[in-house]
Design an enzyme around this catalytic site. Structure first.
Site, mmCIF file in Angstrom:
data_model
loop_
_atom_site.group_PDB
_atom_site.id
_atom_site.type_symbol
_atom_site.label_atom_id
_atom_site.label_comp_id
_atom_site.label_asym_id
_atom_site.label_seq_id
_atom_site.Cartn_x
_atom_site.Cartn_y
_atom_site.Cartn_z
ATOM 1 N N HIS A 28 0.885 -1.289 -0.040
ATOM 2 C CA HIS A 28 -0.104 -0.002 -0.087
ATOM 3 C C HIS A 28 0.901 1.130 0.023
ATOM 4 O O HIS A 28 1.388 1.343 0.878
ATOM 5 C CB HIS A 28 -0.931 0.056 1.182
ATOM 6 C CG HIS A 28 -1.679 1.309 1.271
ATOM 7 N ND1 HIS A 28 -3.106 1.030 1.487
ATOM 8 C CD2 HIS A 28 -1.629 2.510 1.177
ATOM 9 C CE1 HIS A 28 -3.831 2.194 1.717
ATOM 10 N NE2 HIS A 28 -2.776 3.233 1.273
ATOM 11 N N HIS A 30 1.667 5.452 -1.726
ATOM 12 C CA HIS A 30 1.154 6.486 -2.438
ATOM 13 C C HIS A 30 2.494 7.330 -3.235
ATOM 14 O O HIS A 30 3.623 7.565 -2.629
ATOM 15 C CB HIS A 30 0.697 7.585 -1.553
ATOM 16 C CG HIS A 30 -0.857 7.165 -1.026
ATOM 17 N ND1 HIS A 30 -1.767 7.251 -1.863
ATOM 18 C CD2 HIS A 30 -0.916 6.514 0.067
ATOM 19 C CE1 HIS A 30 -2.834 6.577 -0.919
ATOM 20 N NE2 HIS A 30 -2.332 6.201 0.454
ATOM 21 N N LYS A 114 -9.185 -0.451 -5.795
ATOM 22 C CA LYS A 114 -9.244 0.192 -4.591
ATOM 23 C C LYS A 114 -10.317 0.800 -4.415
ATOM 24 O O LYS A 114 -11.131 1.527 -5.130
ATOM 25 C CB LYS A 114 -8.214 1.370 -4.597
ATOM 26 C CG LYS A 114 -8.192 2.085 -3.286
ATOM 27 C CD LYS A 114 -7.479 1.143 -2.152
ATOM 28 C CE LYS A 114 -7.862 1.893 -0.792
ATOM 29 N NZ LYS A 114 -6.511 2.197 -0.079
ATOM 30 N N HIS A 151 -10.271 1.102 1.763
ATOM 31 C CA HIS A 151 -10.140 1.875 2.805
ATOM 32 C C HIS A 151 -11.380 1.734 3.812
ATOM 33 O O HIS A 151 -12.387 2.301 3.529
ATOM 34 C CB HIS A 151 -10.161 3.415 2.307
ATOM 35 C CG HIS A 151 -9.667 4.333 3.517
ATOM 36 N ND1 HIS A 151 -8.592 5.139 3.686
ATOM 37 C CD2 HIS A 151 -10.448 4.583 4.612
ATOM 38 C CE1 HIS A 151 -8.701 5.707 4.636
ATOM 39 N NE2 HIS A 151 -9.881 5.611 5.173
ATOM 40 N N HIS A 189 -4.487 -0.758 5.791
ATOM 41 C CA HIS A 189 -4.154 0.053 7.018
ATOM 42 C C HIS A 189 -5.159 0.190 8.141
ATOM 43 O O HIS A 189 -5.696 0.886 8.744
ATOM 44 C CB HIS A 189 -3.890 1.573 6.604
ATOM 45 C CG HIS A 189 -4.908 2.190 5.593
ATOM 46 N ND1 HIS A 189 -6.413 2.093 6.212
ATOM 47 C CD2 HIS A 189 -4.851 2.957 4.694
ATOM 48 C CE1 HIS A 189 -6.987 2.827 5.121
ATOM 49 N NE2 HIS A 189 -6.296 3.473 4.309
ATOM 50 N N ASP A 262 1.623 2.514 3.674
ATOM 51 C CA ASP A 262 0.776 3.748 3.572
ATOM 52 C C ASP A 262 1.324 4.829 3.442
ATOM 53 O O ASP A 262 1.101 6.121 3.847
ATOM 54 C CB ASP A 262 -0.611 3.886 4.261
ATOM 55 C CG ASP A 262 -1.477 5.053 4.238
ATOM 56 O OD1 ASP A 262 -1.783 5.262 2.946
ATOM 57 O OD2 ASP A 262 -2.245 5.173 4.950
#
Ligand code: NCD
Ligand code: ZN
Ligand code: ZN
Length: 360
Positions: A28, A30, A114, A151, A189, A262
């Site tokens: 995970h 970004h 996602k 999420h 997460h 994350d």
């Protein structure tokens, strides 16, 4: 801030030791785009072989063609000599076309889809409001075995922010899983014992990623002694008993749990702001942090399962053949910030010295 050794903290005197593990993956991550991508990509590619790349760009990565184009931008930003494979994801919207998803999966353009409930986190405005609208996509994903990364928080105003993960499990996730048999889900997460227990009891079709920072901070770290914006992320860190449940899950070796950092870069001034952004940037020192955490819990022998074995097993991908070597010694130094063309990004400060260095 780079931490000086602190004899008062009660950690043992540095002794040299080494640990060799298969090269980790980040399930995970970004990476953003443009100047931010250029700056943060090497921080991950240095230590990680692969990463599941989140699609919450502006505008989001919604089609197979978007994912292919984003992947090309990532590869173009990768410095020469670095070896790194981005595993792409699509951002599920109420307009997502099940056939486009299936085709992108079949071509190897995407590894997962996602799900962001609309408005739940950074750049999630195009997320899902009405879960019935995405039913055909979820059914197609169940059929082809394509994982759904979630999420897991509700957004209803009346639900307390510290309860949003637990309520999501009961009100959204469990009903979706019951009505879509065979759907493979990664609860991203996780931050609560509710998340840990739900994943642990959920069988082979569900896994949970755990971030580096949620193993280290609880909500006091955000709020006690002044507000600490660099510890603010979503889902927000919970009370200590939840952090301890995450630590036990991560260090247990249980195949249902694996690393998703994350790592979510935001410019420092946008976090130190009247309405600060959610996201903690930990790519730079994640492996050193994790080795310290697993050592504190006398579980260094479980680190490789968490960082390098359990994730590929769930995603049905081969484990990495290369290894990384960590060496224990005097506290390591790492940069306080990573500079981008648009300004600095603050690196996660675990609040204790890190003794494990990743050998170049
Ligand atoms: C993430 C981001 O900045 O994109 N922020 C965060 O606090 N984790 C989004 C997300 O993963 O929810
Ligand atoms: Zn998220
Ligand atoms: Zn994220």
């Amino acid at each position: 801030m780079p931490l000086a050794p602190s004899p008062s903290m009660g950690y043992p005197e540095p002794m040299t030791d080494t640990l060799t593990i298969r090269r980790p993956d980040d399930w995970h991550l970004h990476l953003r785009d443009g100047a931010m991508l250029e700056a943060v990509l090497p921080e991950t590619a240095r230590d990680f072989a692969r990463a599941i790349v989140m699609p919450n760009l502006v505008p989001p990565v919604v089609t197979g063609a978007d994912a292919i184009a984003y992947r090309a931008r990532i590869m173009a930003a990768l410095p020469d000599g670095m070896d790194f494979t981005p595993l792409m994801t699509l951002y599920l919207t109420e307009e997502t076309d099940a056939d486009d998803v299936a085709m992108a999966a079949q071509e190897g353009a995407i590894t997962a889809v996602k799900l962001y409930p609309a408005g739940v986190t950074t750049n999630s405005a195009s997320g899902v409001r009405d879960f019935d609208k995405v039913r055909p996509v979820l059914e197609k994903m169940a059929e082809i075995g394509l994982p759904l990364c979630v999420h897991g928080e509700v957004t209803a105003a009346e639900v307390d922010i510290f309860d949003r993960e637990a309520v999501f499990i009961d009100k959204v996730l469990d009903p979706i899983r019951r009505s879509t048999p065979g759907l493979r889900v990664v609860m991203e997460h996780i931050t609560t014992s509710n998340g840990v227990n739900y994943v642990a009891a959920g069988g082979d079709d569900i896994a949970g990623t755990i971030t580096t920072h949620h193993l280290i901070i609880n909500r006091n770290d955000i709020l006690v002694g002044g507000i600490h914006p660099h510890y603010y992320c979503l889902p927000v860190a919970k009370r200590e008993s939840h952090r301890l449940a995450l630590r036990r899950a991560a260090t247990s070796g249980d195949a249902s749990f694996f690393l998703g950092t994350d790592s979510a870069p935001h410019l420092t001034h946008l976090k130190e702001h009247a309405c600060g952004c959610a996201g903690i940037f930990s790519a730079t020192n994640t492996l050193s942090c994790l080795a310290e955490v697993f050592e504190q819990d006398a579980a260094l022998d479980k680190l490789e399962a968490f960082t390098s074995l359990n994730g590929p097993a769930f995603y049905r991908l081969p484990v990495n053949e290369e290894t990384v070597k960590l060496t224990r010694g005097a506290p390591v130094t790492y940069p306080e910030v990573i500079d981008t063309a648009d300004g600095p990004v603050t690196v996660f400060d675990p609040g204790f010295p890190l003794h494990w260095r990743v050998e170049p």
